[in-house]
Design a protein around this motif. Structure first.
Motif: not given
Length: 155
Positions: A68-87
């Protein structure tokens, strides 16, 4: 003598009975010891089994939580990448908005200048503007580059 032999034989039979009782008592105590020992062994075995089951449950829970922790980290990394792209896209759009605002201000100033000059002495300014128009248009082309419509259409 009979009484002394009777007493001694009576006392001897009492000793036999006593020694029999002592042996029986010893056997009974040994049997109880064995039962207690067996019961303790069984209890210890059950305790070890409970501990092992608890350990297995904890290990399964650990594996689940790590997953579950690995899934959360993966999701967080994807979200962070999306955030950086949108920024990054927002920065580009802000720069384009600023450039368009500057162009609008410049165009508004040019229109105001032309309107002010046209209202004064119509004939002279129009001829002068046409003669100078080439120079003004040339400088305008160098000063302002058109925004690529393909860039805007992406967003």
């Amino acid at each position: 003598m009979a009484s002394s032999s009777g007493t001694s034989s009576g006392s001897g039979s009492y000793r036999i009975q006593n020694s029999g009782s002592v042996e029986d008592l010893q056997q009974l105590m040994d049997q109880r010891k064995r039962k207690r020992m067996i019961s303790n062994r069984e209890s210890a075995r059950r305790s070890r089994m409970r501990k092992q089951k608890h350990l297995d449950d904890l290990m399964a829970q650990l594996a689940h939580l790590r997953n579950e922790n690995n899934q959360i980290l993966t999701s967080m990394n994807v979200t962070t990448q999306n955030y950086l792209n949108i920024e990054a896209e927002n920065s580009i759009l802000r720069a384009q908005v600023e450039e368009l605002c500057n162009r609008l201000v410049s165009l508004t100033e040019i229109i105001s200048f032309l309107n002010a000059n046209n209202s004064g002495s119509n004939g002279q300014i129009i001829e002068s503007s046409m003669a100078d128009g080439f120079i003004m248009n040339e400088s305008w082309n160098y000063m302002y580059q058109p925004i690529m419509t393909a860039d805007i259409m992406q967003y």
